[in-house]
Design a protein around this motif. Structure first.
Motif, PDB file in Angstrom:
ATOM      1  N   LEU A 287     -11.359   1.397  63.952  1.00 25.25           N
ATOM      2  CA  LEU A 287     -10.033   1.513  64.535  1.00 25.25           C
ATOM      3  C   LEU A 287      -9.040   1.319  63.446  1.00 25.25           C
ATOM      4  CD1 LEU A 287      -8.509   2.099  67.112  1.00 25.25           C
ATOM      5  CD2 LEU A 287      -8.682  -0.391  67.704  1.00 25.25           C
ATOM      6  N   HIS A 288      -9.024   0.480  62.789  1.00 26.75           N
ATOM      7  CA  HIS A 288      -7.972   0.309  61.644  1.00 26.75           C
ATOM      8  C   HIS A 288      -7.996   1.462  60.736  1.00 26.75           C
ATOM      9  CE1 HIS A 288      -6.761  -3.798  61.842  1.00 26.75           C
ATOM     10  NE2 HIS A 288      -8.260  -4.213  62.212  1.00 26.75           N
ATOM     11  N   PHE A 289      -9.198   1.925  60.500  1.00 33.60           N
ATOM     12  CA  PHE A 289      -9.236   3.385  59.704  1.00 33.60           C
ATOM     13  C   PHE A 289      -8.680   4.425  60.455  1.00 33.60           C
ATOM     14  CE2 PHE A 289     -11.511   7.011  58.207  1.00 33.60           C
ATOM     15  CZ  PHE A 289     -11.304   7.178  57.015  1.00 33.60           C
ATOM     16  N   ALA A 290      -8.888   4.560  61.500  1.00 29.20           N
ATOM     17  CA  ALA A 290      -8.286   5.630  62.467  1.00 29.20           C
ATOM     18  C   ALA A 290      -6.746   5.654  62.670  1.00 29.20           C
ATOM     19  CB  ALA A 290      -8.989   5.667  63.844  1.00 29.20           C
ATOM     20  N   ARG A 291      -6.318   4.210  62.895  1.00 24.78           N
ATOM     21  CA  ARG A 291      -4.720   4.269  62.913  1.00 24.78           C
ATOM     22  C   ARG A 291      -4.214   4.634  61.515  1.00 24.78           C
ATOM     23  NH1 ARG A 291      -5.396  -1.489  65.544  1.00 24.78           N
ATOM     24  NH2 ARG A 291      -5.403  -0.990  67.708  1.00 24.78           N
ATOM     25  N   LYS A 292      -4.682   4.373  60.250  1.00 24.17           N
ATOM     26  CA  LYS A 292      -4.327   4.813  59.125  1.00 24.17           C
ATOM     27  C   LYS A 292      -4.276   6.095  58.713  1.00 24.17           C
ATOM     28  CE  LYS A 292      -5.127   0.573  56.105  1.00 24.17           C
ATOM     29  NZ  LYS A 292      -5.786   0.141  55.032  1.00 24.17           N
ATOM     30  N   ILE A 293      -5.386   6.997  59.093  1.00 27.17           N
ATOM     31  CA  ILE A 293      -5.350   8.482  59.214  1.00 27.17           C
ATOM     32  C   ILE A 293      -4.479   9.249  60.068  1.00 27.17           C
ATOM     33  CG2 ILE A 293      -7.377   8.244  57.694  1.00 27.17           C
ATOM     34  CD1 ILE A 293      -8.904   9.554  59.962  1.00 27.17           C
ATOM     35  N   HIS A 294      -4.392   8.689  61.316  1.00 27.23           N
ATOM     36  CA  HIS A 294      -3.608   9.316  62.260  1.00 27.23           C
ATOM     37  C   HIS A 294      -2.069   9.363  62.045  1.00 27.23           C
ATOM     38  CE1 HIS A 294      -7.356   9.692  64.729  1.00 27.23           C
ATOM     39  NE2 HIS A 294      -6.833  10.802  65.181  1.00 27.23           N
ATOM     40  N   LYS A 295      -1.340  10.426  62.269  1.00 28.33           N
ATOM     41  CA  LYS A 295       0.051  10.210  61.976  1.00 28.33           C
ATOM     42  C   LYS A 295       0.488   9.680  63.259  1.00 28.33           C
ATOM     43  CE  LYS A 295      -0.139  14.265  58.693  1.00 28.33           C
ATOM     44  NZ  LYS A 295      -1.362  13.674  57.730  1.00 28.33           N
ATOM     45  N   ARG A 296       0.272   9.924  64.544  1.00 29.09           N
ATOM     46  CA  ARG A 296       0.752   9.704  65.715  1.00 29.09           C
ATOM     47  C   ARG A 296       0.165   8.319  66.228  1.00 29.09           C
ATOM     48  NH1 ARG A 296      -3.070  10.400  69.022  1.00 29.09           N
ATOM     49  NH2 ARG A 296      -4.544  12.204  68.797  1.00 29.09           N
ATOM     50  N   PRO A 297       0.554   7.575  67.136  1.00 28.33           N
ATOM     51  CA  PRO A 297       0.086   6.328  67.699  1.00 28.33           C
ATOM     52  C   PRO A 297      -1.320   6.836  68.491  1.00 28.33           C
ATOM     53  CG  PRO A 297       2.529   6.323  68.144  1.00 28.33           C
ATOM     54  CD  PRO A 297       2.178   7.427  67.456  1.00 28.33           C
ATOM     55  N   LEU A 298      -2.250   6.167  68.427  1.00 26.72           N
ATOM     56  CA  LEU A 298      -3.570   6.447  69.259  1.00 26.72           C
ATOM     57  C   LEU A 298      -3.155   6.062  70.817  1.00 26.72           C
ATOM     58  CD1 LEU A 298      -6.136   5.269  66.872  1.00 26.72           C
ATOM     59  CD2 LEU A 298      -5.515   7.591  67.407  1.00 26.72           C
ATOM     60  N   ALA A 299      -3.531   7.029  71.663  1.00 28.10           N
ATOM     61  CA  ALA A 299      -3.450   6.645  72.980  1.00 28.10           C
ATOM     62  C   ALA A 299      -4.638   5.474  73.302  1.00 28.10           C
ATOM     63  CB  ALA A 299      -3.958   7.649  73.694  1.00 28.10           C
ATOM     64  N   GLU A 300      -4.446   4.820  74.311  1.00 28.11           N
ATOM     65  CA  GLU A 300      -5.230   3.536  74.718  1.00 28.11           C
ATOM     66  C   GLU A 300      -6.724   4.043  74.745  1.00 28.11           C
ATOM     67  OE1 GLU A 300      -5.878   0.189  78.318  1.00 28.11           O
ATOM     68  OE2 GLU A 300      -3.967   0.838  77.991  1.00 28.11           O
ATOM     69  N   LYS A 301      -6.984   5.023  75.468  1.00 24.33           N
ATOM     70  CA  LYS A 301      -8.203   5.585  75.761  1.00 24.33           C
ATOM     71  C   LYS A 301      -8.975   5.920  74.408  1.00 24.33           C
ATOM     72  CE  LYS A 301      -8.150   7.458  80.414  1.00 24.33           C
ATOM     73  NZ  LYS A 301      -8.153   8.828  81.226  1.00 24.33           N
ATOM     74  N   GLU A 302      -8.149   6.357  73.492  1.00 22.03           N
ATOM     75  CA  GLU A 302      -8.357   6.865  72.012  1.00 22.03           C
ATOM     76  C   GLU A 302      -9.151   5.806  71.401  1.00 22.03           C
ATOM     77  OE1 GLU A 302      -6.749  10.729  70.260  1.00 22.03           O
ATOM     78  OE2 GLU A 302      -5.086   9.146  70.833  1.00 22.03           O
ATOM     79  N   GLU A 303      -8.376   4.577  71.466  1.00 23.70           N
ATOM     80  CA  GLU A 303      -8.652   3.188  70.962  1.00 23.70           C
ATOM     81  C   GLU A 303     -10.009   2.667  71.496  1.00 23.70           C
ATOM     82  OE1 GLU A 303      -5.366   0.334  70.383  1.00 23.70           O
ATOM     83  OE2 GLU A 303      -4.213   1.820  69.319  1.00 23.70           O
ATOM     84  N   VAL A 304      -9.962   2.949  72.896  1.00 26.54           N
ATOM     85  CA  VAL A 304     -11.287   2.394  73.277  1.00 26.54           C
ATOM     86  C   VAL A 304     -12.270   3.060  73.042  1.00 26.54           C
ATOM     87  CG1 VAL A 304     -12.309   1.998  75.944  1.00 26.54           C
ATOM     88  CG2 VAL A 304      -9.991   1.369  75.582  1.00 26.54           C
ATOM     89  N   TYR A 305     -12.224   4.259  72.758  1.00 26.05           N
ATOM     90  CA  TYR A 305     -13.274   5.215  72.363  1.00 26.05           C
ATOM     91  C   TYR A 305     -13.581   4.976  70.978  1.00 26.05           C
ATOM     92  CZ  TYR A 305     -15.579   9.272  70.378  1.00 26.05           C
ATOM     93  OH  TYR A 305     -16.298  10.252  69.563  1.00 26.05           O
ATOM     94  N   ILE A 306     -12.734   4.661  69.923  1.00 25.23           N
ATOM     95  CA  ILE A 306     -12.904   4.493  68.766  1.00 25.23           C
ATOM     96  C   ILE A 306     -13.703   2.955  68.547  1.00 25.23           C
ATOM     97  CG2 ILE A 306     -11.961   3.992  66.620  1.00 25.23           C
ATOM     98  CD1 ILE A 306      -9.971   6.235  67.174  1.00 25.23           C
ATOM     99  N   ASN A 307     -13.189   2.057  69.350  1.00 28.22           N
ATOM    100  CA  ASN A 307     -13.855   0.808  69.317  1.00 28.22           C
ATOM    101  C   ASN A 307     -15.055   0.865  69.633  1.00 28.22           C
ATOM    102  OD1 ASN A 307     -13.216  -2.074  68.668  1.00 28.22           O
ATOM    103  ND2 ASN A 307     -13.360  -2.435  70.811  1.00 28.22           N
ATOM    104  N   ARG A 308     -15.524   1.769  70.882  1.00 28.26           N
ATOM    105  CA  ARG A 308     -16.826   1.685  70.978  1.00 28.26           C
ATOM    106  C   ARG A 308     -18.089   2.373  70.211  1.00 28.26           C
ATOM    107  NH1 ARG A 308     -15.570   2.926  77.542  1.00 28.26           N
ATOM    108  NH2 ARG A 308     -15.246   0.944  78.207  1.00 28.26           N
ATOM    109  N   SER A 309     -17.030   3.495  69.346  1.00 31.69           N
ATOM    110  CA  SER A 309     -17.758   4.277  68.463  1.00 31.69           C
ATOM    111  C   SER A 309     -18.226   3.336  67.258  1.00 31.69           C
ATOM    112  CB  SER A 309     -17.000   5.314  68.042  1.00 31.69           C
ATOM    113  OG  SER A 309     -16.164   4.757  67.087  1.00 31.69           O
ATOM    114  N   THR A 310     -17.797   1.981  67.301  1.00 32.95           N
ATOM    115  CA  THR A 310     -18.257   1.235  66.276  1.00 32.95           C
ATOM    116  C   THR A 310     -19.611   0.970  66.590  1.00 32.95           C
ATOM    117  OG1 THR A 310     -15.980   0.031  66.247  1.00 32.95           O
ATOM    118  CG2 THR A 310     -17.724  -0.897  65.158  1.00 32.95           C
TER     119      THR A 310
END
Length: 177
Positions: A97-120
């Motif tokens: 999630l930290h990595f995804a936040r760094k590479i995205h230019k826009r803030p991540l939606a809550e559902k995206e953050e949940v998805y990324i956290n689960r993808s761990t």
């Protein structure tokens, strides 16, 4: 910097062992690890871990007088990686999630953050497969396979995982949103 060293570690060790004995190579790696450790400006566990691994493996190889000990360094790095992934997942502070936040230019939606956290969990499973492959290559006792997998093969495993993650996100997750 540790990525460059991990690419070069296996072939350099094998080449050095064709010219020098195990104790000389181990002392060289021990010196390299100490210089690397002393040159680190930010004294954090994440930055100090890799040189400490070099030092521990070099000392072990020196005292055990065994090349197999030197072959364990990439496996130790993989074990540290899976440990950090698991710790970040259980702390609800995913490295992915930290990595995804760094590479995205826009803030991540809550559902995206949940998805990324689960993808761990996917990345933890992939890191476990990587550890099994490292162990398999060690058990094969073939220096050529060890050089290939320890230098860049395991990066290919994670690049393939990244492609699978991208395709899953693009064709499955985003279609559901």
């Amino acid at each position: 910097m540790h990525i460059l060293f991990s690419f070069l570690y296996a072939p350099v060790v094998v080449v050095l062992l064709s010219y020098f004995d195990i104790k000389t190579v181990s002392l060289g790696l021990l010196g390299f690890g100490m210089i690397w450790l002393l040159s680190i400006k930010k004294r954090e566990i994440k930055t100090m871990l890799f040189p400490l691994f070099y030092i521990a493996v070099a000392a072990g190889a020196y005292f055990m007088d065994d090349f197999l000990v030197l072959k364990f360094l990439p496996l130790l790095i993989s074990l540290a990686f899976i440990f950090f992934l698991m710790a970040s997942y259980f702390d609800n502070d995913s490295i992915i999630l930290h990595f995804a936040r760094k590479i995205h230019k826009r803030p991540l939606a809550e559902k995206e953050e949940v998805y990324i956290n689960r993808s761990t969990l996917f990345w933890i499973a992939l890191a476990f497969v990587n550890i099994l492959l490292h162990i398999s290559v060690l058990l094969l006792n073939n220096n050529h396979y060890w050089i290939i997998y320890s230098s860049f093969g395991w990066y290919m495993v994670f690049i393939l995982g990244g492609v699978v993650q991208f395709l899953h996100r693009h064709f499955i997750f985003l279609k559901r949103m």
